[in-house]
Design an enzyme around this catalytic site. Structure first.
Site, PDB file in Angstrom:
ATOM      1  N   SER A 189     -30.738  11.510  42.048  1.00 38.91           N
ATOM      2  CA  SER A 189     -30.254  12.283  43.191  1.00 38.91           C
ATOM      3  C   SER A 189     -29.147  13.227  42.756  1.00 38.91           C
ATOM      4  CB  SER A 189     -29.748  11.346  44.286  1.00 38.91           C
ATOM      5  OG  SER A 189     -28.403  11.017  44.043  1.00 38.91           O
ATOM      6  N   LYS A 190     -28.863  14.164  43.627  1.00 34.82           N
ATOM      7  CA  LYS A 190     -27.813  15.146  43.338  1.00 34.82           C
ATOM      8  C   LYS A 190     -26.471  14.462  43.090  1.00 34.82           C
ATOM      9  CE  LYS A 190     -29.822  18.909  45.913  1.00 34.82           C
ATOM     10  NZ  LYS A 190     -29.621  20.066  46.755  1.00 34.82           N
ATOM     11  N   ARG A 191     -26.276  13.372  43.766  1.00 37.62           N
ATOM     12  CA  ARG A 191     -24.998  12.662  43.634  1.00 37.62           C
ATOM     13  C   ARG A 191     -24.881  11.841  42.352  1.00 37.62           C
ATOM     14  NH1 ARG A 191     -26.317  13.265  48.549  1.00 37.62           N
ATOM     15  NH2 ARG A 191     -27.864  11.624  48.392  1.00 37.62           N
ATOM     16  N   ASP A 192     -26.006  11.614  41.684  1.00 37.30           N
ATOM     17  CA  ASP A 192     -25.966  10.801  40.466  1.00 37.30           C
ATOM     18  C   ASP A 192     -25.140  11.460  39.365  1.00 37.30           C
ATOM     19  OD1 ASP A 192     -27.356   8.729  41.498  1.00 37.30           O
ATOM     20  OD2 ASP A 192     -29.317   9.419  40.804  1.00 37.30           O
ATOM     21  N   VAL A 224     -26.535  17.266  36.576  1.00 40.22           N
ATOM     22  CA  VAL A 224     -27.896  17.240  37.114  1.00 40.22           C
ATOM     23  C   VAL A 224     -28.291  18.629  37.622  1.00 40.22           C
ATOM     24  CG1 VAL A 224     -28.006  14.791  37.706  1.00 40.22           C
ATOM     25  CG2 VAL A 224     -27.077  16.390  39.352  1.00 40.22           C
TER      26      VAL A 224
END
Ligand code: GLU
Length: 513
Positions: free
Chosen positions: A264-267, A275
């Site tokens: 995910s974008k938050r990873d 990312v």
């Protein structure tokens, strides 16, 4: 197939995720391999999700990795405009065609009526409400109402959406280049909105109409769009294009480095890796981040890494330039299952590119980093430095982090080896070594090495007692390139000065124990 016309169709809703860059890469590779066209289409019909600057970001990101579109907004092409917001009239026309052919209908349900229907469905124990062929009969639309009622509602300018009339009891199947034969039961599908109340098309209508009008014959996209494809197939049929559908290829998901689920974008923030290709300055701190570029990646390495996120050539070869990828890539070697995002592997690819790079080219990339730290070395010095360090770094900023001592005084001496090996009563002997190095006339690594070896023998101290002292004295650390090369590059005077400072410091370190 004719020459492939492959499109990348991002929505400008923020920065382009690295998964999007992978899709664009695969698009590009197939297009170039067969002499086709790589088309960029901006899917900006959802005004509520539009983010200013996102389109520019997408273009900059594609250009950074070398995927320059053949057609697209700002790139020319015969099938424009390539921004969906500039094609509204076209979608209106096609929505009307669907109504006229009986494949779509007007739905006049108010937001309150839809909410009530949802609540009733949940109360009846259903997971959610589906506006499907059964619901269609009960809701207020041009299927359930009489022609006269519909006419009146339209005449009164009653707000409506246009929905696709999904047939019942049909198996909708299509052959996916990656997944193989995919089948859906039409009874599972809802009557998706094609045209919204504001007169804007939804993704489904605009996407299919544009693919057709832009003569796209291969649709490569992420796995998350697979479930939309049966609706698209129905649209192709409704327009009478059922026999000329593009080929579909749905790419495997990109998975988190560890554990389960989609990356995910938050990873990025969570795991401390990029990312996104480039940095992005969002409205909030949380929505701002560094990209692969800021982390010090060579775009060619990013491309190589992304190519392998789902594809592999079936051979041992791992290093591929963009041109080699164009030659070797094929969709039949793209895996069905998810591809794990392995950041260590990304760094490994980058390291391979750094090692292979010409020192002159590297010096150009490294210079801004060194200058940002207050030093302006000569080109010759910087090239030699890059040559010595490149096998020891994975990302550009590490040239400074690991090799700062080539440019300025040592910040800290690695303590453990010194405490173990430094004996103050040997200081006199080490002064001899310092002098011997200082007397080397042709100050080259080989000559320095000869002198050091002679000292090791004469002093009878052994390499194990001499090299750590010399290495840490000159560079502060046990890690790094050949100590003789370091000494040769930083020069005679600097070495002599450093060793005096170091011996004092070593005495002090010993005294402090
Ligand atoms: N606009 C969609 C996206 O943002 C395009 C999906 C597709 O390629 O059909 O990914």
């Amino acid at each position: 197939m004719d020459k492939p016309r492959v499109r990348f169709a991002p929505s400008p809703t923020g920065a382009l995720h690295i998964g999007g860059v992978r899709t664009a890469l695969y698009d590009y590779l197939i297009a170039k391999q067969k002499g086709g066209a790589f088309v960029l289409r901006i899917e900006d019909t959802d005004q509520t999700r539009y983010v200013p600057g996102a389109e520019e970001y997408i273009k900059e990101a594609l250009e950074w990795v070398g995927l320059v579109p053949d057609e697209g907004p700002g790139y020319g092409g015969d099938y424009g405009p390539y921004r969906q917001s500039e094609r509204k009239a076209i979608y209106k026309e096609y929505a009307q065609k669907l109504i006229a052919s009986g494949n779509a209908y007007y739905a006049f349900d108010t937001p309150e009526e839809l909410t009530a229907a949802r609540e009733a469905a949940v109360a009846a124990g259903n997971h959610s409400f589906k506006y499907d062929s059964t619901a269609r009969q009960k809701m207020r639309n041009s299927v359930s109402l009489s022609a006269a009622e519909v006419e009146q509602l339209l005449a009164d300018n009653t707000p409506y959406v246009i929905r696709l009339k999904v047939p019942t009891d049909e198996t909708i199947s299509f052959n996916d280049e990656i997944k193989g034969m995919v089948k859906f039961n039409s009874n599972e599908l809802d009557d998706k909105v094609m045209m919204k109340g504001d007169g804007m098309p939804t993704y489904h209508l605009a996407n299919v109409v544009d693919d057709r009008l832009m003569k796209i014959n291969l649709v490569i996209r992420g796995d998350e769009w697979l479930s939309s494809t049966p609706h698209h197939v129905l649209l192709y049929r409704a327009f009478g294009w059922g026999d000329e559908m593009p080929v579909f290829a749905h790419l495997p998901l990109i998975l988190k480095p560890k554990g389960k689920g989609k990356l995910s974008k938050r990873d990025g923030a969570k795991f401390g890796f990029p990312v996104f290709p480039l940095g992005w300055k969002g409205a909030t701190e949380e929505d701002s981040f560094d990209g692969f570029k800021d982390f010090g990646f060579d775009p060619a390495a990013v491309v190589n890494f992304l190519a392998f996120l789902g594809w592999n050539p079936g051979t041992e070869q791992e290093i591929f330039s963009l041109e080699e990828l164009v030659e070797n890539f094929s969709l039949d070697k793209v895996g069905k299952s998810g591809a794990r995002f392995d950041y260590e592997k990304a760094k490994w690819f980058n390291q391979q590119y750094l090692i292979a790079a010409d020192n002159g080219v590297l010096a150009k990339m490294v210079r801004p980093i060194i200058e940002a730290n207050g030093h302006t070395p000569s080109q010759v010095f910087l090239e030699q430095f890059c040559g010595l360090m490149k096998e020891r770094v994975m990302l550009l900023p590490e040239f400074w982090e690991k090799g700062y001592y080539f440019f300025e005084n040592i910040k800290e001496y690695e303590g453990k080896p010194i405490r173990k090996k430094w004996k103050p009563d040997r200081r006199a002997k080490f002064e001899t070594l310092r002098n011997a190095i200082n007397e080397v006339t042709d100050f080259k690594a080989d000559n320095i090495e000869t002198v050091v070896k002679a000292f090791v023998e004469e002093s009878e101290l052994g390499f194990g007692n001499v090299l750590p002292i010399l290495r840490i004295g000159v560079s502060g650390t046990m890690k790094g390139p050949s100590i003789y090369e370091i000494i040769a590059l930083i020069g005679k005077e600097e070495t002599a000065t450093r060793l005096v400072t170091a011996f004092d410091a070593f005495d002090a370190m010993k005294a402090a124990v």
